[in-house]
Design a protein around this motif. Structure first.
Motif, PDB file in Angstrom:
ATOM      1  N   UNK A  83      39.523  43.142  32.811  1.00 43.79           N
ATOM      2  CA  UNK A  83      39.517  42.584  31.459  1.00 43.79           C
ATOM      3  C   UNK A  83      40.891  42.065  31.032  1.00 43.79           C
ATOM      4  N   UNK A  84      40.867  40.856  30.490  1.00 47.16           N
ATOM      5  CA  UNK A  84      42.024  40.345  29.750  1.00 47.16           C
ATOM      6  C   UNK A  84      41.615  40.310  28.281  1.00 47.16           C
ATOM      7  N   UNK A  85      42.350  41.033  27.453  1.00 46.53           N
ATOM      8  CA  UNK A  85      42.001  41.059  26.044  1.00 46.53           C
ATOM      9  C   UNK A  85      43.078  40.291  25.284  1.00 46.53           C
ATOM     10  N   UNK A  86      42.712  39.231  24.622  1.00 47.22           N
ATOM     11  CA  UNK A  86      43.667  38.347  23.944  1.00 47.22           C
ATOM     12  C   UNK A  86      44.809  37.950  24.876  1.00 47.22           C
ATOM     13  N   UNK A  87      44.470  37.719  26.112  1.00 43.28           N
ATOM     14  CA  UNK A  87      45.458  37.217  27.073  1.00 43.28           C
ATOM     15  C   UNK A  87      46.228  38.292  27.805  1.00 43.28           C
ATOM     16  N   UNK A  88      46.013  39.565  27.441  1.00 46.27           N
ATOM     17  CA  UNK A  88      46.762  40.646  28.086  1.00 46.27           C
ATOM     18  C   UNK A  88      45.850  41.406  29.046  1.00 46.27           C
ATOM     19  N   UNK A  89      46.371  41.604  30.252  1.00 48.65           N
ATOM     20  CA  UNK A  89      45.588  42.302  31.269  1.00 48.65           C
ATOM     21  C   UNK A  89      45.474  43.783  30.933  1.00 48.65           C
ATOM     22  N   UNK A  90      44.270  44.306  31.012  1.00 47.01           N
ATOM     23  CA  UNK A  90      44.077  45.747  30.867  1.00 47.01           C
ATOM     24  C   UNK A  90      44.083  46.357  32.255  1.00 47.01           C
ATOM     25  N   UNK A  91      45.074  47.169  32.492  1.00 48.91           N
ATOM     26  CA  UNK A  91      45.262  47.631  33.872  1.00 48.91           C
ATOM     27  C   UNK A  91      44.445  48.889  34.177  1.00 48.91           C
ATOM     28  N   UNK A  92      43.142  48.779  33.919  1.00 52.12           N
ATOM     29  CA  UNK A  92      42.254  49.880  34.310  1.00 52.12           C
ATOM     30  C   UNK A  92      41.356  49.327  35.408  1.00 52.12           C
ATOM     31  N   UNK A  93      41.887  49.257  36.584  1.00 52.87           N
ATOM     32  CA  UNK A  93      41.192  48.565  37.665  1.00 52.87           C
ATOM     33  C   UNK A  93      40.158  49.444  38.349  1.00 52.87           C
ATOM     34  N   UNK A  94      39.148  48.790  38.852  1.00 55.94           N
ATOM     35  CA  UNK A  94      38.187  49.475  39.717  1.00 55.94           C
ATOM     36  C   UNK A  94      38.558  49.076  41.145  1.00 55.94           C
ATOM     37  N   UNK A  95      38.887  50.012  41.902  1.00 54.40           N
ATOM     38  CA  UNK A  95      39.235  49.694  43.285  1.00 54.40           C
ATOM     39  C   UNK A  95      38.054  49.975  44.193  1.00 54.40           C
ATOM     40  N   UNK A  96      38.018  49.262  45.274  1.00 59.58           N
ATOM     41  CA  UNK A  96      37.025  49.599  46.280  1.00 59.58           C
ATOM     42  C   UNK A  96      37.614  49.283  47.645  1.00 59.58           C
ATOM     43  N   UNK A  97      36.927  49.753  48.648  1.00 61.49           N
ATOM     44  CA  UNK A  97      37.407  49.560  50.004  1.00 61.49           C
ATOM     45  C   UNK A  97      37.477  48.062  50.318  1.00 61.49           C
ATOM     46  N   UNK A  98      38.614  47.625  50.754  1.00 62.04           N
ATOM     47  CA  UNK A  98      38.753  46.222  51.132  1.00 62.04           C
ATOM     48  C   UNK A  98      39.318  45.338  50.042  1.00 62.04           C
ATOM     49  N   UNK A  99      39.579  45.918  48.879  1.00 62.30           N
ATOM     50  CA  UNK A  99      40.084  45.118  47.756  1.00 62.30           C
ATOM     51  C   UNK A  99      41.392  45.722  47.239  1.00 62.30           C
ATOM     52  N   UNK A 100      42.406  44.891  47.165  1.00 60.05           N
ATOM     53  CA  UNK A 100      43.691  45.351  46.631  1.00 60.05           C
ATOM     54  C   UNK A 100      43.958  44.585  45.348  1.00 60.05           C
ATOM     55  N   UNK A 101      44.187  45.309  44.275  1.00 58.91           N
ATOM     56  CA  UNK A 101      44.389  44.658  42.979  1.00 58.91           C
ATOM     57  C   UNK A 101      45.713  45.130  42.390  1.00 58.91           C
TER      58      UNK A 101
END
Lengths: 409, 262
Positions: A83-101
Motif C-alpha cells: 500500500x501507498x497511502x497519499x504517496x507514502x509507502x506503508x512498509x508492512x510487506x507480505x513476503x513469500x518464497x521467491x520474492x524480495x521486497x
C-alpha cells in the motif's frame, strides 16, 4: 507553479547515492512540457496543474500499532498487497518464497539499485526527470521464483499534494509474476507521478495490470519503462477511468531475440477528463514481436489521446509489430487525437496500425432495448463489450472478471 | 366468420386505429386499423416494399419511424407513450428478420440482462445464477440449441437458422403477450423452420397472440392463423382466413392486389 516544489522536504538527504540521483534528476529536468513539446502536443498538462498539487500530502492517522485505516484488503481476489497511502509507502510487506521486497530508500542505501535505476534517457521524459529529482518513495521488487498470487500495488489517495513514486521490478530468468496496480482517489487535488522500471530477464514473463481511477481533480502521470531479454515476455492491460488528466506512457525495449510485448489498454471517460495512452515499442533484435490493442469510449467533453510508436531497428528480421486503436465518441463535444508512428529500418518485418472512431451501433442498441433492457444499461453493455476487446487475452481469470466488472461500472 | 377463428369477448390486446406512419418524411403506413385479441394469430401478407416491416418497427418503437396520425393501444395503454424497453417489458416481442450481431456480449449475459429487466419491471427479484442457468438450458434443449452457442457472442457467426432459433429461445424465456414474427421464416431451411415453428407452438398457452409478417405461406404450414390480412400500399386491403393465404400464393400479389382494389 514549480516554485512550490521547493517547499517539499525529502527524507534521505544524507544518503550520498540518493543525493546524487536527485541531483541528476534536477539537471535533467528543464521544465514542464508545454504546447510546443511534441510528445505532449495533445495533452496540456500545465493547464491542469494547481497549487494544491505541489505540497507534500499529510500522513495518514496511524494507530498505536503503526497501522492505519487504509490498510484493509483492496482487491477482490487473493493477492500480496503493498500500500501507498497519499504517496507514502506503508512498509508492512507480505513476503513469500521467491520474492524480495524493500523500500526504494533501503535499496538505494544498500547500493543494490545502481544497475537498475534510470536506465533510460531521463532528458526525454520531463516527468521522469522530476521524479528522480524528488526520489524518495517506491519499492524495489526482485522475483526469483514463480509467484502464485498477483502482487498488488495499491495507491490510495485522500489528500491533496504531490505523490512521487519510483518502483523497480526485476524478474530473474525463467520466472512468471503478475503485478496489479490500482490507483484510487475520490476528491483529492493531487499530482501523481510514477515511474516503473521493469526488467524482464531471459524467458521470464511479467503480466502487468493497472486500473487508474483517481480523483476527477487529479493529474496522473506514469512512465512504464520495460527491458525485455531473450524469450522474455511483458504483457500489460491498463484500464483508465479516472483523473482530470492522465497519461500512461510505456516504453518497451525488446532487447534480445524472441522477446515480446503486449501493451493493451482501454479508457472510458465522461465529463471533461483527458486520458493519454502513449507507447513506444522498440524492436531492437530479430524475431521480436509486439501487439497493442487500445480501445476508448469518450462522452461529454472528454478527450482521448493515443500516440503509438513502433520502432524497428536496422539489422533486425522476422519482426512483427501491430497496433490498433478504436474509439467510440458518444457526444459532439468529445474528442480523440491519434498519432500512430512506424519507424521501420529493416526489411523482413510485419507491421500494421489502424485507427477508427465512431458512435455506438444503433441497431445493436435497438436490439438490446427491444428485449426490455433500458437505454442506459444497453449503452453500458455495448461500451463494455467494445472496451473488453483489449482484455480478452488476460491470462488470470480472477483479474479478467474484475476488469469486466469494472467495465460495467 | 370462419369457425377456426378464436373469438373472445375480452378487451383487445393490441388495437391499431387509423395509423399513419412515415420514414424520412415518406408516408409508408396509411390509415391502418387492426385489432388483435389474446390468443389470436394474425398474419399480414404482402409484397416486398408494402410497409410490412415498417409496421413491426413502429410497434416496437424503433427510432426513425414517425407516427403521423392514429393511435396504438396495447393492454389498454397508449403504446406510443412507452419507450422501446417498456414496450418489450409490457409483453411485446419482435422476432427480427435479421437478428443483430453483437460482438463481445455473450448470449448468456444478454439473456440475463433481458430476463432480469423484465422481472424488475414486474416487481420480481432477479433470478439467482443457478436458477437462471437452469431455466435457459432447459429451454435451449427444447429448441435443440447447443450449450456452446449460449457462451458465444450474440448472433456472431450464426447461420440464419441458428439466429432464428436464438430468437425463439428469447421469446420462450420472456413469454411475451404478443410476438411479432417479421419474416421469421426467411433464411430458414425446412428443418429449422420446423424447429422454430414447434418452439412457437409450444408456447401456445391459449393466451399468447402472434402477428406474423411474411410474404409467402411456408410458415403457415406449421402455425395455423386465425386471420390473414393482405397488406398493400401501406394498409390492409383484404382480410380473410387461412384460405386467403393459399389464394394469394396461387394468384401472386400483382393480380390479387389489382383484383382487390377494383
Amino acid at each position: 507553479m514549480l516554485k512550490y516544489l521547493d517547499n517539499i522536504a525529502l527524507i534521505g538527504e544524507d544518503i550520498p547515492a540518493l543525493a546524487a540521483l536527485r541531483q541528476k534528476g534536477k539537471v535533467a529536468f528543464t521544465g514542464l512540457p508545454d504546447k510546443k513539446t511534441e510528445a505532449y502536443k495533445y495533452t496540456p498538462v500545465s493547464s491542469c496543474l494547481k497549487e494544491e498539487m505541489f505540497s507534500k500530502p499529510a500522513h495518514c492517522h496511524t494507530h498505536q500499532d503503526g497501522h492505519c485505516d487504509c490498510e484493509q484488503k483492496h482487491l477482490p481476489f487473493d493477492a500480496y498487497e503493498i500500500l501507498f497511502c497519499n504517496g507514502t509507502l506503508h512498509e508492512h510487506f507480505h513476503f513469500c518464497d521467491g520474492l524480495e521486497v524493500s523500500s526504494l530508500l533501503d535499496a538505494v542505501t544498500d547500493h543494490e539499485i545502481g544497475k537498475y535505476i534510470n536506465k533510460f534517457e531521463l532528458e526525454k521524459f520531463p516527468f521522469a526527470a522530476l521524479n528522480t529529482a524528488f526520489l524518495e518513495q517506491g519499492i524495489f521488487l526482485r522475483v526469483f521464483k514463480d509467484i502464485k498470487k498477483p502482487i498488488g500495488l495499491i495507491y490510495h489517495t485522500k489528500q491533496n499534494g504531490f505523490e512521487n513514486i519510483h518502483n523497480i521490478v526485476v524478474l530473474e530468468k525463467n520466472v512468471n509474476a503478475e503485478i496489479i496496480e490500482v490507483f484510487e482517489g475520490k476528491n483529492s487535488i493531487s499530482l501523481t507521478n510514477v515511474v516503473n522500471e521493469f526488467f524482464v530477464l531471459q524467458n521470464a514473463t511479467l503480466t502487468h495490470y493497472k486500473w487508474q481511477n483517481s480523483s476527477p481533480q487529479a493529474v496522473h502521470i506514469t512512465l512504464n519503462r520495460v527491458d525485455i531479454k531473450a524469450d522474455g515476455k511483458y504483457q500489460s492491460y491498463t484500464l483508465q477511468t479516472g483523473s482530470k488528466l492522465a497519461r500512461d506512457e510505456t516504453q518497451a525495449c525488446l532487447k534480445e531475440q524472441n522477446a515480446s510485448a503486449v501493451v493493451n489498454a482501454a479508457y472510458r471517460l465522461s465529463a471533461d477528463g483527458l486520458v493519454d495512452t502513449t507507447t513506444d515499442i522498440e524492436h531492437l533484435s530479430p524475431s521480436t514481436a509486439s501487439n497493442q490493442i487500445v480501445r476508448g469510449v469518450v462522452d461529454g467533453q472528454a478527450h482521448g489521446v493515443f500516440q503509438g510508436k513502433i520502432h524497428i531497428a536496422p539489422n533486425t528480421f522476422d519482426v512483427s509489430g501491430h497496433q490498433s486503436h478504436k474509439a467510440l465518441l458518444l457526444s459532439d463535444d468529445a474528442k480523440i487525437d491519434v498519432k500512430p508512428e512506424l519507424e521501420i529500418f529493416a526489411d523482413d518485418v510485419q507491421c500494421s496500425h489502424g485507427a477508427t472512431s465512431g458512435d455506438l451501433n444503433a441497431n445493436e442498441l435497438f436490439y438490446l432495448q427491444s428485449r426490455g433492457i433500458d437505454e442506459q444499461t444497453a449503452r453500458t453493455v455495448l461500451t463494455s463489450a467494445f472496451l473488453k476487446t483489449a482484455f480478452e487475452d488476460i491470462p488470470n481469470s480472477d483479474i479478467k472478471i474484475f476488469f469486466e466488472e469494472l467495465l460495467m461500472g | 366468420m370462419n369457425g377456426n377463428r378464436r373469438m373472445t369477448n375480452k378487451k383487445p390486446l393490441l388495437e391499431i386505429k387509423n395509423l399513419s406512419a412515415s420514414v424520412a418524411g415518406k408516408e409508408i403506413i396509411k390509415n391502418l386499423s387492426l385489432t388483435i385479441f389474446e390468443g389470436q394469430t394474425h398474419v399480414i401478407m404482402g409484397p416486398n416494399g408494402a410497409g410490412k416491416s415498417t409496421l413491426s418497427h413502429v410497434l416496437t418503437g424503433k427510432p426513425g419511424y414517425e407516427v403521423t396520425s392514429g393511435s396504438i393501444t396495447f393492454k389498454g395503454k397508449n403504446l406510443l407513450d412507452l419507450s422501446i424497453d417498456e414496450r418489450a417489458n409490457e409483453g411485446l416481442f419482435l422476432i427480427m428478420q435479421y437478428p443483430v450481431e453483437i460482438p463481445g456480449v455473450s448470449f448468456m449475459t444478454f439473456l440475463k440482462y433481458a430476463l432480469n429487466a423484465k422481472r424488475k419491471y414486474l416487481g420480481l427479484d432477479e433470478l439467482s445464477a443457478p436458477e437462471f442457468i437452469k431455466l435457459v438450458q432447459t429451454q435451449a434443449q427444447k429448441l435443440a440449441i447447443d450449450k456452446e452457442m449460449l457462451g458465444r457472442a450474440v448472433n456472431v457467426g450464426f447461420s440464419g437458422g441458428e439466429k432464428k432459433r436464438m430468437e425463439t429461445l428469447q421469446m420462450a424465456l420472456l413469454k411475451p403477450a404478443l410476438s411479432i414474427l417479421d419474416e421469421a421464416d426467411s433464411g430458414l431451411d425446412i428443418d429449422a423452420l420446423k424447429v422454430v415453428s414447434k418452439g412457437i407452438n409450444d408456447l401456445d398457452d391459449g393466451k399468447r397472440a402472434l402477428l406474423i409478417i411474411t410474404h409467402h405461406q411456408d410458415l403457415l404450414e406449421y402455425i395455423k392463423p386465425d386471420f390473414v390480412h393482405v397488406f398493400a400500399g401501406g394498409r390492409i386491403i383484404k382480410t380473410g382466413d387461412k384460405n386467403l393465404a393459399l389464394e394469394l400464393e396461387a394468384k401472386g400479389y400483382t393480380d390479387f392486389i389489382k383484383e382487390a382494389q377494383c
